[in-house]
Write an enzyme that holds these catalytic residues in place. Structure first.
Site, mmCIF file in Angstrom:
data_model
loop_
_atom_site.group_PDB
_atom_site.id
_atom_site.type_symbol
_atom_site.label_atom_id
_atom_site.label_comp_id
_atom_site.label_asym_id
_atom_site.label_seq_id
_atom_site.Cartn_x
_atom_site.Cartn_y
_atom_site.Cartn_z
ATOM 1 C CB SER A 170 -3.374 -4.199 -6.136
ATOM 2 O OG SER A 170 -4.712 -4.673 -5.987
ATOM 3 C CG ASP A 171 -2.489 -5.420 0.362
ATOM 4 O OD1 ASP A 171 -3.420 -6.226 0.525
ATOM 5 O OD2 ASP A 171 -1.662 -5.150 1.249
ATOM 6 C CD1 TRP A 172 -5.915 -8.405 -1.916
ATOM 7 C CD2 TRP A 172 -8.069 -8.941 -1.879
ATOM 8 N NE1 TRP A 172 -6.057 -9.578 -2.605
ATOM 9 C CE2 TRP A 172 -7.364 -9.937 -2.596
ATOM 10 C CE3 TRP A 172 -9.448 -9.062 -1.721
ATOM 11 C CZ2 TRP A 172 -7.988 -11.048 -3.156
ATOM 12 C CZ3 TRP A 172 -10.072 -10.174 -2.264
ATOM 13 C CH2 TRP A 172 -9.341 -11.140 -2.981
ATOM 14 C CE1 TYR A 219 -4.095 -1.786 0.337
ATOM 15 C CE2 TYR A 219 -3.252 -2.698 2.385
ATOM 16 C CZ TYR A 219 -4.217 -2.679 1.386
ATOM 17 O OH TYR A 219 -5.277 -3.540 1.439
#
Length: 703
Positions: free
Chosen positions: A248-250, A217
Site C-alpha cells: 500500500s501507499d503509506w 490512495y
C-alpha cells in the site's frame, strides 16, 4: 539484467519449494506480521522528530524466529530519501525531457548503489502516473503525458536500480493524477480507456522485471485502489502474470483486512488495518488463509530471488553523492533544459557582455523540488546565481535583484547588457500535498499550514508576469528561465521577451547546468514531455477539490489533435542553437515488423543532439483511435551539415486497441500513417502510409 524475466518466466522451483516449507512452519500470526511494516510510528514520533524519510523503514516480511530479514524501504524518484546526504538528481519530469533512456538507466544504477549503501532493499523510486492535466501537484515526480514514454522510462529506471538487487516499486497503481483529494477522489473510467491510456506504462515496467507495485490512495470506479480486485488481481496478477507483491501507499492506503482478498499483500508502514484485525478476519472466515499464504509467497518469492543474486559490487557510504553520481546529475540537468523560444538572445556571449542582470528570488535559493516523500538532501546544491557567477568569473558583472521591488528591478535590468529573469515555483506552490507540513523542519513552522498540492491555474504569479512584461518592454535582450515541474502558461508575457527556457527542478548541479546552456557551453537539447496549450480550456477538466471525476481517453496532444487545436508548445517540442531538418518517412514490412525510417540533417553550425520521434496515425479507424500516438524516440548527435538515418522497429502490438467484447487486443484492417518529426506537430506531406498486413487483423493479444 538478472531480473528482467522476473514477471515473464516461471518462478524458480527451488525457491518455491523453500517457500512451501516456510509456509508450513510459519504461524498465522507470523504470516500476518510479514504482511505489514513495523517500527515506523516509533521512529517517526520518538526518534526523528516527526520528520519522514530519515532512515530505511521495515516495510514487510521479516520473521526473527526463522531468520528472515524484513524488507527495508526508502523513496524516491529523484534520489534515495535518507537523513544521510545522497545525490539529488533532477526531478523525473526533467529527466523525461532528455528522452535519454541510457541516461535514465545509469541514474537507476546510481540510485541502486546508494540504496544498498544505506541498507535499502525496497525502493519506491519509479513514479509513472500519467500526467492527465499539468496542474497535478506531483507532476514533477512522473515522466509526462504519454503512456509510451512513461513505460520506457519506468522500464529503464527499473533495470538500473534492480541491477544492484534492490527491489523496485512502481507507483501509484492506478489512475492517480489529482493530489489534493487523493485520499477520497473516485475516478470513473471505462475499461478501454483504463487499458489503453492509464495502464500500458505499468505493464511495460513490470515486463522489465519490476518486483513490486504500490497501490494508490484514490478510488477507481467506486473501490479504493488497495481494495480494487479488478486492478490488483484480475489485471495485475491474472492478466499480466505479475509474480511479485503489492504494497500500500503509506499511512492511509488501506481501509480494512478485506484488501487481502482484493490482492493487496502488504500494508505500510504499520499493520493498522491488517495486524490483529487481519488475524481475526482469518479466524472468523472473512479472509481466507489461502489468500494470506499467497501474499506471503509473493513477498518471499521476490525477496529470496533478489537477495540470492550475486552482488555486482561492494557498497559503502563512500558511494553517497560520489563524484560519478554527481556527474550523472549534471549530465541529466544539462540534457533536460528545453529551449522554448529564442530570437537571437541566447546563447549569452561571455566575451561581448560586460553585465548581466539576474532578476528573481528563485535564482538565489536552493530549489530542488517538493518536500514530500520524494525529498532528497544532498551535501550541497548549486543555485542558478552561483552557477552563473562561477562560469563567467570576472568576465561579466552579474547584477542580482530579487525582484521584490519592481521599480528597482526594472532599473537594474535597464542598466545591464542582457537580462535573465528567473521565475516559477517552489515546494510551497506545487508537489505532494502535506497538511500541517511536516516538511518545514528547516523553516519557520508558522510560515505555512500546508505545502505543495495541485495548482489551481497554470500561470506564474501575477506579480511575476507583470515584472517580466515590464522588463521585456524596456530591454531588447531578455531571457526567462522557468522553474517548475510541469506546464506554465506564458500568454501574458511571452511576446515581450526574446528567449524562454524550461529549466525544471534541476537537481544539485542544476545551477552549473543552466549557466552552461545559457552561455553556450552546452547546446540545449531537451524536449517537452507534455503539451502546453494556447488556452487552458483546451485541457481536460481539472478540479483540485473534486471528490469524483470521469476520465476519458483523450488528454494532452491526443485531445488537441482530435479537436483540431494547435498547441502553444506541442509535446516533444524543443529548440536548439542549431537547426535540424527531417526527410520524408519511409515504412516497410519486414519479418512481421514494420520498420520506419527517416533522415535527419543538422543544417546549422553547431554539433548538437536532436530527439527524433516516431508517431503512428490511424486514419479511417472505425473504433475511435487518437489521430496519432508516439511509438518510438531516439536521441542522436550530429555534426554541422551531417545527416543520419533514424530507424524505429514497430511490432503488431504497437497498432492494437483494446477490444472490450473479446477482452483482448486487436488490430484494425486500415491504412496506417507513419511520421518521424522533432515533435508531435507532424507534417502530413512527409508521412509514409502502409496498409495493415493481411494476417494482422486475425491476431489477438491477451488482456
Amino acid at each position: 539484467m538478472p531480473f528482467e524475466d522476473f514477471n515473464t518466466a516461471q518462478p524458480d522451483p527451488a525457491i518455491e519449494a523453500e517457500i512451501d516449507g516456510l509456509l508450513e512452519e510459519l504461524t498465522l500470526e507470523e504470516k500476518v506480521r510479514m504482511m505489514s511494516g513495523h517500527g515506523f510510528h516509533y521512529y517517526f514520533t520518538q526518534v526523528d522528530n516527526r520528520q519522514f524519510g530519515q532512515r530505511a523503514y521495515a516495510a514487510g516480511s521479516g520473521c526473527e524466529r526463522l531468520g528472515i530479514e524484513p524488507l527495508y524501504f526508502s523513496d524516491g524518484p529523484r534520489g534515495v530519501r535518507h537523513k544521510e546526504a545522497t545525490t539529488c538528481f533532477p526531478v523525473p519530469m526533467a529527466r523525461a525531457a532528455t528522452f535519454d533512456l541510457d541516461l535514465e538507466e545509469r541514474i537507476g544504477r546510481a540510485m541502486g548503489v546508494e540504496a544498498r549503501a544505506l541498507g535499502v532493499t525496497l525502493s519506491g523510486n519509479i513514479c509513472i502516473n500519467l500526467l492527465r492535466h499539468p496542474g497535478w501537484g506531483r507532476a514533477q515526480e512522473t515522466y509526462g503525458e504519454d503512456p509510451f514514454q512513461l513505460g520506457e522510462f519506468g522500464a529503464a529506471l527499473c533495470r538500473g536500480v534492480q541491477t544492484h538487487n534492490v527491489i523496485a516499486t512502481v507507483k501509484h497503481f492506478a489512475v492517480n493524477s489529482v493530489e489534493n483529494t487523493r485520499f477520497k477522489i473516485d475516478v470513473s473510467i471505462d475499461e478501454r480507456t483504463l487499458r489503453e491510456v492509464y495502464l500500458p506504462h505499468f505493464k511495460r515496467t513490470l515486463d522489465a522485471g519490476c518486483g513490486s507495485v504500490m497501490s494508490a490512495y484514490n478510488k477507481v470506479n467506486g473501490d479504493y485502489c488497495a481494495h480494487n480486485r479488478q486492478l490488483l488481481t484480475d489485471i495485475l496478477k491474472n492478466d499480466w502474470g505479475f509474480k511479485g507483491f503489492v504494497h500500500s501507499d503509506w499511512v492511509l492506503g488501506v481501509h480494512g483486512p478485506d484488501a487481502v482478498e482484493a490482492g493487496l499483500d502488504i500494508e505500510n508502514p504499520e499493520g493498522v488495518k491488517f495486524g490483529k484485525r487481519l488475524v481475526a478476519a482469518v479466524n472468523e472466515g472473512e479472509v481466507s488463509e489461502a489468500s494470506v499464504d499467497d501474499s506471503v509467497r509473493r513477498i518471499l518469492r521476490t525477496q529470496l530471488r533478489f537477495a540470492r543474486e550475486p552482488d555486482p559490487q561492494e557498497y559503502s557510504v563512500d558511494h553517497l553523492a560520489c563524484e560519478e553520481h554527481v556527474a550523472l546529475a549534471l549530465e541529466a540537468a544539462e540534457k533536460s533544459i528545453v529551449l522554448l523560444k529564442n530570437e537571437g538572445v541566447l546563447p549569452f556571449d561571455r566575451e561581448s557582455l560586460s553585465s548581466l542582470a539576474v532578476i528573481g528570488q528563485l535564482a538565489d535559493v536552493e530549489n530542488l523540488g517538493d518536500k514530500g516523500s520524494s525529498r532528497v538532501t544532498p551535501p550541497y546544491s548549486v543555485t542558478i546565481l552561483e552557477g552563473l557567477r562561477r562560469l563567467v568569473g570576472d568576465h561579466v558583472d552579474i547584477l542580482f535583484d530579487d525582484g521584490s521591488d519592481h521599480d528597482r528591478a526594472v532599473t537594474v535590468a535597464e542598466n545591464a547588457d542582457a537580462v535573465l529573469c528567473v521565475k516559477g515555483f517552489t515546494w510551497r506552490e506545487e508537489g505532494e500535498f502535506i497538511p500541517g507540513d511536516e516538511a518545514l523542519e528547516d523553516d519557520d513552522p508558522n510560515a505555512l499550514s500546508t505545502s505543495g498540492g495541485d495548482r489551481h491555474h497554470l500561470r506564474l504569479k501575477p506579480q511575476d508576469e507583470t515584472l517580466i512584461a515590464r522588463i521585456g518592454a524596456r530591454h531588447s535582450k531578455v531571457a526567462v528561465a522557468l522553474v517548475g515541474g510541469s506546464a506554465i502558461m506564458k500568454n501574458a508575457w511571452h511576446m515581450e521577451v526574446g528567449a524562454i527556457a524550461m529549466t525544471w527542478y534541476s537537481g544539485m548541479e542544476g545551477g552549473t547546468a543552466i549557466a552552461r546552456v545559457l552561455f553556450g557551453e552546452r547546446v540545449p537539447s531537451g524536449k517537452l514531455p507534455f503539451t502546453v496549450p494556447r488556452d487552458a480550456d483546451h485541457l481536460p477538466f481539472f478540479d483540485p477539490a473534486a471528490l469524483a471525476i470521469e476520465y476519458g481517453p483523450l488528454h494532452g496532444y491526443t485531445k488537441l489533435d482530435a479537436e483540431g487545436l494547435e498547441a502553444a508548445y506541442p509535446f516533444g517540442f524543443g529548440l536548439s542553437y542549431t537547426q535540424f531538418e527531417y526527410g520524408a518517412a519511409e515504412a516497410e514490412l519486414a519479418d512481421d515488423e514494420i520498420i520506419v525510417r527517416a533522415q535527419v540533417t543538422n543544417t546549422g553550425s553547431l554539433r548538437a543532439d536532436e530527439i527524433a520521434q516516431c508517431y503512428v496515425g490511424f486514419p479511417g479507424s472505425e473504433v475511435g483511435r487518437p489521430v496519432k500516438l508516439l511509438r518510438g524516440f531516439e536521441r542522436i548527435t550530429l555534426d554541422p551539415g551531417a545527416s543520419a538515418t533514424v530507424s524505429f522497429t514497430l511490432t503488431p502490438r504497437d497498432f492494437a486497441y483494446y477490444d472490450v467484447a473479446s477482452k483482448s487486443w486487436r488490430i484494425e484492417n486500415i491504412r496506417h500513417a507513419f511520421y518521424v518529426a522533432g515533435s508531435s506537430r507532424t507534417d502530413e506531406d512527409r508521412a509514409a502510409f502502409l496498409d495493415t498486413p493481411a494476417h494482422w487483423p486475425d491476431l489477438s493479444f491477451p488482456a
